[in-house]
Design a protein around this motif. Structure first.
Motif, PDB file in Angstrom:
ATOM      1  N   LEU A 161       1.760   7.289   3.534  1.00 32.50           N
ATOM      2  CA  LEU A 161       2.422   6.229   2.783  1.00 32.50           C
ATOM      3  C   LEU A 161       1.435   5.280   2.114  1.00 32.50           C
ATOM      4  CD1 LEU A 161       5.227   5.247   5.329  1.00 32.50           C
ATOM      5  CD2 LEU A 161       5.518   6.574   3.232  1.00 32.50           C
ATOM      6  N   ALA A 162       0.209   5.148   2.647  1.00 34.97           N
ATOM      7  CA  ALA A 162      -0.728   4.117   2.209  1.00 34.97           C
ATOM      8  C   ALA A 162      -0.966   4.096   0.692  1.00 34.97           C
ATOM      9  CB  ALA A 162      -2.048   4.255   2.954  1.00 34.97           C
ATOM     10  N   PRO A 163      -1.222   5.222   0.005  1.00 31.36           N
ATOM     11  CA  PRO A 163      -1.518   5.131  -1.430  1.00 31.36           C
ATOM     12  C   PRO A 163      -0.298   4.973  -2.324  1.00 31.36           C
ATOM     13  CG  PRO A 163      -1.656   7.409  -0.711  1.00 31.36           C
ATOM     14  CD  PRO A 163      -1.395   6.592   0.511  1.00 31.36           C
ATOM     15  N   LEU A 164       0.907   5.051  -1.779  1.00 21.42           N
ATOM     16  CA  LEU A 164       2.113   4.972  -2.594  1.00 21.42           C
ATOM     17  C   LEU A 164       2.391   3.539  -3.000  1.00 21.42           C
ATOM     18  CD1 LEU A 164       4.429   7.433  -0.631  1.00 21.42           C
ATOM     19  CD2 LEU A 164       2.903   7.915  -2.545  1.00 21.42           C
ATOM     20  N   ARG A 165       3.085   3.389  -4.117  1.00 22.27           N
ATOM     21  CA  ARG A 165       3.386   2.061  -4.644  1.00 22.27           C
ATOM     22  C   ARG A 165       4.376   1.334  -3.741  1.00 22.27           C
ATOM     23  NH1 ARG A 165       1.660   0.767  -9.483  1.00 22.27           N
ATOM     24  NH2 ARG A 165       3.311  -0.793  -9.733  1.00 22.27           N
ATOM     25  N   VAL A 166       4.263   0.021  -3.724  1.00 24.13           N
ATOM     26  CA  VAL A 166       5.123  -0.789  -2.863  1.00 24.13           C
ATOM     27  C   VAL A 166       6.581  -0.731  -3.316  1.00 24.13           C
ATOM     28  CG1 VAL A 166       4.955  -2.957  -4.154  1.00 24.13           C
ATOM     29  CG2 VAL A 166       5.166  -3.011  -1.664  1.00 24.13           C
ATOM     30  N   LYS A 189       0.017  -4.083  -4.228  1.00 15.95           N
ATOM     31  CA  LYS A 189       0.718  -3.103  -5.054  1.00 15.95           C
ATOM     32  C   LYS A 189       0.953  -1.770  -4.363  1.00 15.95           C
ATOM     33  CE  LYS A 189      -0.964  -5.168  -9.344  1.00 15.95           C
ATOM     34  NZ  LYS A 189      -1.645  -4.937 -10.649  1.00 15.95           N
ATOM     35  N   THR A 190       0.334  -1.553  -3.208  1.00 18.96           N
ATOM     36  CA  THR A 190       0.530  -0.300  -2.482  1.00 18.96           C
ATOM     37  C   THR A 190       1.044  -0.606  -1.075  1.00 18.96           C
ATOM     38  OG1 THR A 190      -1.722  -0.228  -1.605  1.00 18.96           O
ATOM     39  CG2 THR A 190      -1.340   0.785  -3.778  1.00 18.96           C
ATOM     40  N   LEU A 191       1.667   0.407  -0.475  1.00 19.67           N
ATOM     41  CA  LEU A 191       2.154   0.246   0.890  1.00 19.67           C
ATOM     42  C   LEU A 191       1.003   0.020   1.856  1.00 19.67           C
ATOM     43  CD1 LEU A 191       4.916   3.017   0.990  1.00 19.67           C
ATOM     44  CD2 LEU A 191       5.240   0.558   0.758  1.00 19.67           C
ATOM     45  N   GLY A 192      -0.133   0.644   1.597  1.00 20.97           N
ATOM     46  CA  GLY A 192      -1.293   0.467   2.459  1.00 20.97           C
ATOM     47  C   GLY A 192      -1.805  -0.956   2.445  1.00 20.97           C
ATOM     48  N   ALA A 193      -1.834  -1.563   1.250  1.00 18.20           N
ATOM     49  CA  ALA A 193      -2.291  -2.955   1.155  1.00 18.20           C
ATOM     50  C   ALA A 193      -1.347  -3.884   1.909  1.00 18.20           C
ATOM     51  CB  ALA A 193      -2.385  -3.363  -0.312  1.00 18.20           C
ATOM     52  N   ALA A 207       9.481 -13.801   6.346  1.00 23.66           N
ATOM     53  CA  ALA A 207      10.608 -13.856   7.293  1.00 23.66           C
ATOM     54  C   ALA A 207      10.953 -12.460   7.804  1.00 23.66           C
ATOM     55  CB  ALA A 207      11.809 -14.529   6.650  1.00 23.66           C
ATOM     56  N   LEU A 208      12.162 -12.317   8.359  1.00 18.66           N
ATOM     57  CA  LEU A 208      12.529 -11.096   9.064  1.00 18.66           C
ATOM     58  C   LEU A 208      12.590  -9.886   8.145  1.00 18.66           C
ATOM     59  CD1 LEU A 208      13.412  -9.711  11.673  1.00 18.66           C
ATOM     60  CD2 LEU A 208      15.757 -10.414  11.170  1.00 18.66           C
ATOM     61  N   ASP A 209      13.140 -10.051   6.941  1.00 21.25           N
ATOM     62  CA  ASP A 209      13.223  -8.908   6.019  1.00 21.25           C
ATOM     63  C   ASP A 209      11.836  -8.357   5.698  1.00 21.25           C
ATOM     64  OD1 ASP A 209      15.947  -9.088   5.946  1.00 21.25           O
ATOM     65  OD2 ASP A 209      16.020 -10.294   4.114  1.00 21.25           O
ATOM     66  N   GLY A 210      10.870  -9.249   5.556  1.00 18.66           N
ATOM     67  CA  GLY A 210       9.511  -8.801   5.300  1.00 18.66           C
ATOM     68  C   GLY A 210       8.913  -8.068   6.476  1.00 18.66           C
ATOM     69  N   VAL A 211       9.239  -8.500   7.712  1.00 17.39           N
ATOM     70  CA  VAL A 211       8.719  -7.825   8.907  1.00 17.39           C
ATOM     71  C   VAL A 211       9.269  -6.398   8.991  1.00 17.39           C
ATOM     72  CG1 VAL A 211       8.696  -7.846  11.424  1.00 17.39           C
ATOM     73  CG2 VAL A 211       8.361  -9.970  10.158  1.00 17.39           C
ATOM     74  N   LEU A 212      10.562  -6.220   8.702  1.00 16.00           N
ATOM     75  CA  LEU A 212      11.155  -4.879   8.725  1.00 16.00           C
ATOM     76  C   LEU A 212      10.493  -3.977   7.688  1.00 16.00           C
ATOM     77  CD1 LEU A 212      14.946  -5.773   9.123  1.00 16.00           C
ATOM     78  CD2 LEU A 212      13.313  -5.119  10.896  1.00 16.00           C
ATOM     79  N   ALA A 213      10.287  -4.506   6.482  1.00 16.95           N
ATOM     80  CA  ALA A 213       9.618  -3.721   5.446  1.00 16.95           C
ATOM     81  C   ALA A 213       8.169  -3.424   5.840  1.00 16.95           C
ATOM     82  CB  ALA A 213       9.674  -4.458   4.110  1.00 16.95           C
ATOM     83  N   HIS A 214       7.530  -4.361   6.525  1.00 15.38           N
ATOM     84  CA  HIS A 214       6.151  -4.173   6.959  1.00 15.38           C
ATOM     85  C   HIS A 214       6.062  -3.029   7.971  1.00 15.38           C
ATOM     86  CE1 HIS A 214       2.412  -5.488   9.211  1.00 15.38           C
ATOM     87  NE2 HIS A 214       1.980  -5.363   7.975  1.00 15.38           N
TER      88      HIS A 214
END
Length: 522
Positions: A161-166, A189-193, A207-214
């Protein structure tokens, strides 16, 4: 987990339902924007999010279809049946996406790649559609792997997943557009970043939505595995007499079932993320399907999935008899804290207000039971040019979503304010100037003379105190319509006890103009 993905499923289902070939370009629109399109349309320049006018300019032969979740789910049942002939334990994530546990099936067929080949051939032969398969750890990783046609080794999901776009975080079942836009502006700009940030920093900023996406960006599931089996008494079973054989009846009953099922879970502080829908027909046939959801189901979400599943059962390969028993079973539950906040509307309403609202909702449902789903409707302001066309009536309990953007530019739309009363049947009137000559409009949409008096057939004339307009009405591009224009008139009071009255009138035609009253202002 193995995920089987049918690309552009809403567009594919729309074309199949219309009986048109997939070789012709087609797109599905919501709020005048493309939400899905076929591969042929994409080759001609059509893209998701594109406005309809731009899409039709790039591809004049484009087939236009509206969003229909029931249609998508009904036709996808054929794909689910085809997959079910080879593997067990499949879960429908949404129409177009199926998740299955890969370990047992891969061992039986000799590996993940032979299993994928079997599934691709099976779906093509039975359902007649193309699909892609991907394998990875977790639903999110497997979904992205299916879109890229990848088989990710155990422990390598985060690296994949790391090199894929966010932008991959923004999925149809869970929209995260605002979060994705914010991450992009911050330079992530990437999932890895995004995954390199610490969870503490993410929580403090997003917040919580960001933690789930993280967690998803790190190759983890949104929630840790739940080992506890839901209590048996949370299963909802309903008997039907007479049996269910019509989709509209099933859709109506699904609203009540969804509310009861959700309320029983909420009483325990739980919410459902995997819903099992099982039915028994009058002839003893057993039907069943499990729906997996990325977010906890709301009452409307439960009702939607019950309705979709019934459409798949009753409109697809129909059972030999009607459904006599339905069972809703929470296959997986999570703590419902985040969902319970919505029950109190943010805490801004009193308990008495909530009880009143709940009683009114139950009363509306009872009235619908007597008069049918269209017996109770609520209005919604939608896009459009004329006052009557801007108001749509939505049956109680259905999603109140606009079809067209109300804030878009509509040529010929009246300026504010809109008339308080829009007449269901416009009233014919006669408008004359000071000499008693009928007033009309020219080919340039201008009045032939200032209006002086208005009279309804059989009624006394009323003096026009003031007027505004005219506003030309945009002609339809698909049908030949006479030239039209609208006018606002302020009429003198009809008697001493009455007040002055403002009306909205429409003029049709230039040679023999016809005037009608469309609305009345307060």
């Amino acid at each position: 987990m193995l995920v089987l993905w049918c690309p552009d499923w809403p567009a594919v289902a729309a074309v199949a339902a219309a009986g048109a070939p997939l070789t012709k370009p087609a797109a599905v629109f919501l709020a005048n924007r493309v939400v899905a399109c076929t591969a042929v349309a994409r080759k001609n320049g059509v893209r998701r999010g594109m406005r309809r006018r731009e899409a039709e300019s790039k591809c004049p032969e484009l087939g236009v279809f509206g969003v229909d979740d029931g249609r998508d789910a009904r036709l996808f049942e054929n794909v689910a049946r085809a997959v079910e002939e080879l593997v067990v334990g499949l879960e429908v994530v949404r129409p177009g996406l199926i998740a299955v546990p890969v370990a047992g099936a891969a061992g039986y067929f000799g590996g993940e790649h032979p299993l994928a080949e079997k599934l691709l051939d099976q779906v093509a032969a039975v359902a007649g559609v193309e699909c892609q398969v991907g394998v990875a750890e977790g639903l999110f990783g497997a979904t992205i792997a299916a879109r890229h046609g990848e088989f990710v080794s155990p422990g390598e999901t985060a690296r994949f997943l790391a090199p894929l776009r966010v932008t991959e975080l923004d999925q149809p079942d869970v929209e995260r557009k605002e979060l994705v836009d914010l991450l992009t502006r911050l330079g992530l700009k990437t999932l890895g970043a995004f995954a390199e940030l610490t969870e503490r920093d993410v929580m403090s900023r997003f917040a919580l939505d960001g933690v789930l996406a993280h967690r998803l960006a790190r190759g983890l599931s949104e929630r840790p595995p739940l080992r506890r089996k839901p209590p048996a008494d949370l299963t909802l079973t309903e008997e039907f007499d007479p049996v269910l054989e019509r989709i509209d009846v099933a859709a109506f009953l699904a609203k009540n079932l969804g509310a009861r099922f959700h309320a029983a879970l909420a009483d325990r502080g739980l919410a459902c993320t995997r819903l099992g829908i099982y039915a028994t027909t009058e002839g003893g046939e057993q039907l069943g399907r499990v729906w997996r959801c990325a977010e906890p189901l709301t009452p409307q979400g439960v009702a939607d999935r019950v309705r979709w599943q019934f459409e798949g059962w009753l409109k697809g390969k129909r059972p030999t008899s009607g459904v006599a028993r339905l069972r809703l079973e929470p296959e997986e539950t999570v703590e419902g804290k985040s969902l319970q906040l919505g029950l109190w509307h943010g805490g801004n309403r009193s308990e008495d207000d909530e009880l009143t609202t709940e009683r009114a909702a139950r009363a509306f449902v009872r009235v619908q039971g007597l008069l049918g789903p269209e017996g109770v409707v609520t209005p919604i302001l939608d896009g459009g040019r004329d006052p009557a066309g801007r108001v749509r009536l939505i049956p109680w309990g259905d999603p109140r979503e606009p079809v067209s953007p109300p804030d878009a530019t509509w040529p010929g739309r009246l300026p504010a304010p809109s008339p308080a009363t829009v007449l269901e049947q416009p009233v014919p009137v006669r408008i004359v100037d000071e000499q008693g000559v009928p007033v009309g409009i020219t080919s340039r949409k201008q009045l032939t003379a200032p209006p002086c008096r208005l009279s309804v057939t059989g009624g006394p004339p009323r003096t026009v105190l003031d007027w505004a307009g005219p506003w030309p009405v945009a002609a339809s591009r698909r049908a030949a319509t006479p030239q039209q224009a609208r006018l606002q008139l302020l009429l003198a009071a009809a008697g001493q006890d009455n007040a002055d009255e403002a009306v909205l009138v429409l003029c049709s035609g230039t040679e023999n103009p016809v005037w009608t009253v469309e609305g009345i202002y307060d």
